[in-house]
Write a protein that holds these residues in place. Sequence first.
Motif, PDB file in Angstrom:
ATOM      1  N   GLN A 598      53.244  47.075  19.795  1.00  0.00           N
ATOM      2  CA  GLN A 598      52.300  47.153  20.908  1.00  0.00           C
ATOM      3  C   GLN A 598      51.655  48.530  21.026  1.00  0.00           C
ATOM      4  O   GLN A 598      50.891  48.784  21.950  1.00  0.00           O
ATOM      5  CB  GLN A 598      53.015  46.838  22.220  1.00  0.00           C
ATOM      6  N   ARG A 599      52.015  49.425  20.095  1.00  0.00           N
ATOM      7  CA  ARG A 599      51.487  50.794  20.096  1.00  0.00           C
ATOM      8  C   ARG A 599      51.850  51.535  21.380  1.00  0.00           C
ATOM      9  O   ARG A 599      51.056  52.327  21.904  1.00  0.00           O
ATOM     10  CB  ARG A 599      49.964  50.800  19.911  1.00  0.00           C
ATOM     11  N   PRO A 627      54.490  41.571  30.500  1.00  0.00           N
ATOM     12  CA  PRO A 627      55.868  41.211  30.112  1.00  0.00           C
ATOM     13  C   PRO A 627      55.943  40.036  29.154  1.00  0.00           C
ATOM     14  O   PRO A 627      56.736  40.057  28.196  1.00  0.00           O
ATOM     15  CB  PRO A 627      56.520  40.877  31.467  1.00  0.00           C
ATOM     16  N   ALA A 628      55.126  39.005  29.380  1.00  0.00           N
ATOM     17  CA  ALA A 628      55.190  37.820  28.520  1.00  0.00           C
ATOM     18  C   ALA A 628      54.815  38.155  27.077  1.00  0.00           C
ATOM     19  O   ALA A 628      55.407  37.622  26.127  1.00  0.00           O
ATOM     20  CB  ALA A 628      54.275  36.731  29.071  1.00  0.00           C
ATOM     21  N   VAL A 629      53.834  39.045  26.916  1.00  0.00           N
ATOM     22  CA  VAL A 629      53.423  39.437  25.562  1.00  0.00           C
ATOM     23  C   VAL A 629      54.535  40.225  24.873  1.00  0.00           C
ATOM     24  O   VAL A 629      54.854  39.990  23.699  1.00  0.00           O
ATOM     25  CB  VAL A 629      52.123  40.270  25.623  1.00  0.00           C
ATOM     26  N   LEU A 630      55.164  41.145  25.611  1.00  0.00           N
ATOM     27  CA  LEU A 630      56.261  41.912  25.024  1.00  0.00           C
ATOM     28  C   LEU A 630      57.431  41.003  24.666  1.00  0.00           C
ATOM     29  O   LEU A 630      58.064  41.163  23.614  1.00  0.00           O
ATOM     30  CB  LEU A 630      56.728  42.999  26.003  1.00  0.00           C
ATOM     31  N   ARG A 631      57.746  40.051  25.545  1.00  0.00           N
ATOM     32  CA  ARG A 631      58.847  39.123  25.253  1.00  0.00           C
ATOM     33  C   ARG A 631      58.560  38.338  23.984  1.00  0.00           C
ATOM     34  O   ARG A 631      59.443  38.145  23.131  1.00  0.00           O
ATOM     35  CB  ARG A 631      59.033  38.170  26.434  1.00  0.00           C
ATOM     36  N   GLU A 632      57.330  37.892  23.840  1.00  0.00           N
ATOM     37  CA  GLU A 632      56.970  37.140  22.644  1.00  0.00           C
ATOM     38  C   GLU A 632      57.103  38.012  21.396  1.00  0.00           C
ATOM     39  O   GLU A 632      57.538  37.537  20.335  1.00  0.00           O
ATOM     40  CB  GLU A 632      55.538  36.608  22.773  1.00  0.00           C
ATOM     41  N   ARG A 633      56.776  39.277  21.517  1.00  0.00           N
ATOM     42  CA  ARG A 633      56.936  40.202  20.385  1.00  0.00           C
ATOM     43  C   ARG A 633      58.408  40.324  19.988  1.00  0.00           C
ATOM     44  O   ARG A 633      58.755  40.317  18.817  1.00  0.00           O
ATOM     45  CB  ARG A 633      56.391  41.573  20.758  1.00  0.00           C
ATOM     46  N   VAL A 634      59.278  40.472  21.007  1.00  0.00           N
ATOM     47  CA  VAL A 634      60.710  40.601  20.719  1.00  0.00           C
ATOM     48  C   VAL A 634      61.216  39.354  20.001  1.00  0.00           C
ATOM     49  O   VAL A 634      61.942  39.438  18.991  1.00  0.00           O
ATOM     50  CB  VAL A 634      61.508  40.839  22.020  1.00  0.00           C
TER      51      VAL A 634
END
Length: 749
Positions: A598-599, A627-634
Amino acid sequence: MTAAERTARTEAADATCRAAYDGCGGPASGVALVALGGYGRGELAPHSDLDLLLVHDDGVDPGMSAAEVWYPLWDGGHRLDHAVRSVGETVTAASADLRVVLGLLDVRHVAGDPGLTLRLRTTLLAQWRREARERIPQLRPLVRRRHELAGELAHASVPDLKESEGGLRDATVLQALVATWLVDVPHADLERSRQALLDVRDVVQQQAGRAVDRVGPEAWRDLADGLGLRDARAAQVHVREHGRRVTHLSRLTWRRASELVERRSSLRGARRPALVPVAPGVALSRGEVVLDARARPASDPLLLLRAAAEAAERDVVLSPTTTARLVREAPPLPEPWSEEARRLLVRLLAAGRGLLEVWETLEETGALARLLPEWEGIRLLPHASPIHRFTVDRHVVETCVEVASLIRTVARPDVLLVAALLHDVGKAEVGDHSVVGEPVARRVATRLGFDPAAVDQVALLVRHHLLLAETATTRDLDDPATTALVADRVGDPETLALLLALTEADARAASAPAWSSWRAGLVRRLAARTRAHLEARAAGVATPVAVADDVAVPDEVVRDPREVWVGVEPHEDRARVTVVSGDRIGLLADAAAALALQRCSVLAARAWSHDGVATSVWEVRDDGLVPAVLRERVLAVAEGRVDPAARLRRPSGDPALAPSVQVRPEASQTSTVLEVRAADRPGVVWSVCRTLADLGVGVRSAHVVTLGPQAVDVFYLAGPAGGPLAPEDADAIAEAVRAALSEEPSGTR
């Protein structure tokens, strides 16, 4: 570069402008081409614009010359700042805009009607003097805003020779204030520093090949060569000394001008200014602390400290003339100092913001060299770390200012203030400044007359002034060994309270990021746990068990530990990201990878596990995270749908220093502590965590912090049996991490 070269450039420009004026048939009367600003003062830098005004009498039409005079100059490659106005329009513009009038005060004839130029200059000066009492209060906020944006020339890490406080524009403002005839300034001192800064700007522009006024860290070596100075350090001292001198003169003049405007009477009008006694031998006159008629400098060694303390506490000017006289006539303080002398010094240091300008006066007049000769070593010394916004000497004064607001929280304010004054004195020497500074602090505290116990306390505070900040950000606060280490070094709750106050003041004086809410919380938590440890030790009882960080486990993770929960708390220009899931090897690496992809710029992080749940909290500079985007990244990283190694590659030819990876056996009895220090570049945390996960090593807790250009990441590792790893296994893991960092992929830390 010299004034003669600037004069030669100005004369050449004048000849070019006269030729352009004559070539377009410029009238000999009623119209004039005049120079303004730096060109008007005859101080053209190598890449200066030509600031020109074609002015004409109100009843005269300048004709085609108003347009044609500029073309030959443009064709000759000159950059122009130009305008065409009548005398009336010019006077009106000067009355309406302070920036305009400051440039017009230096108007100088170049071509056309010299009588018109003389009348314009006379009219503008008369108007400036007539309106001075109204214009000075309007000018002050403009100057302050510029200072806030550009910082101080004497102390900024990247000083601006023109716009910084103490720079060339301030010197011009001083000349404008003097032109009001309301105040005066030591002309020789101002002109010496102004010419020196002009010389510096000439060299900077010649070396850069363009119009530039800022001096970057990489430019000091070349600047030293251009000025004929010994080295980069000498160049910094040269520039900053002159900037500090202009700042001192500027602050003093503004104080006097403001005081004069407020009481609306001329300084020249009162032959006998009123003296209001404020302390033995010391009086207040027109906003300045001076000597009263009964003062006997030759027989009173305390008079200098008394005058300085009174001026600082009242936030008024300490008269430079008075201070210089005391330096000449007052006897030196006997050693060790008397209790009264020490009390006056403490009053001075505890004065808050009033200390700053008084301290500058003590420096400028040579008084400080008598009171504290050790100051010379850190005077105008630049900080190595970019986290500091000031030079070492100014940082120390700012630390004292910050400490002044905390003295009610400690039992020995005098010890705290003197430790603040001396905490960075070791930076004058090579080596760990805390270690080097301890004996210097001990020597000074002894000279000041402190009793042996207080001397020991001052020395300890200087030696360990970084202890709380470094330990809180790089060690596990839940590990008993952490608080035991701090307690052993501090010794007692009173000293701990002093150290906590010094830590806060030191960080606040450095910069806002140095005392973020994150770091402040960690330091205070460590101090609280250390205090509990010390109190339990004194009572002969067991140390209370530390409670893990209070982050509630989300319901979805309680129901299914395989779930990943991500939360984001925005705060100004940064955010706090929390990742919670069932404890498993590799979870921390997945979270680090998600942030890297996510830079996000990671400023600090902590991670721990408790009752089968792993939590990591990340302080990142970026805002607007979802938060949803970060969770998907994890999840994408964890499930193998995204390969971080393929996306995060370190650029070839990266000149960063080799990483340091060390096992710290003294840091914990229950875990193996791995300390990683590397250049703060993208991907460090992910690379380390991925390597540990690949080796099947569990991370009990992690502590990530960025200190200037360096990343310091500490990992508490658990062996197969839950305790520390075997020494040979720990060494092998350290070598594997070192190898991974040496060929590190990159993204964002």
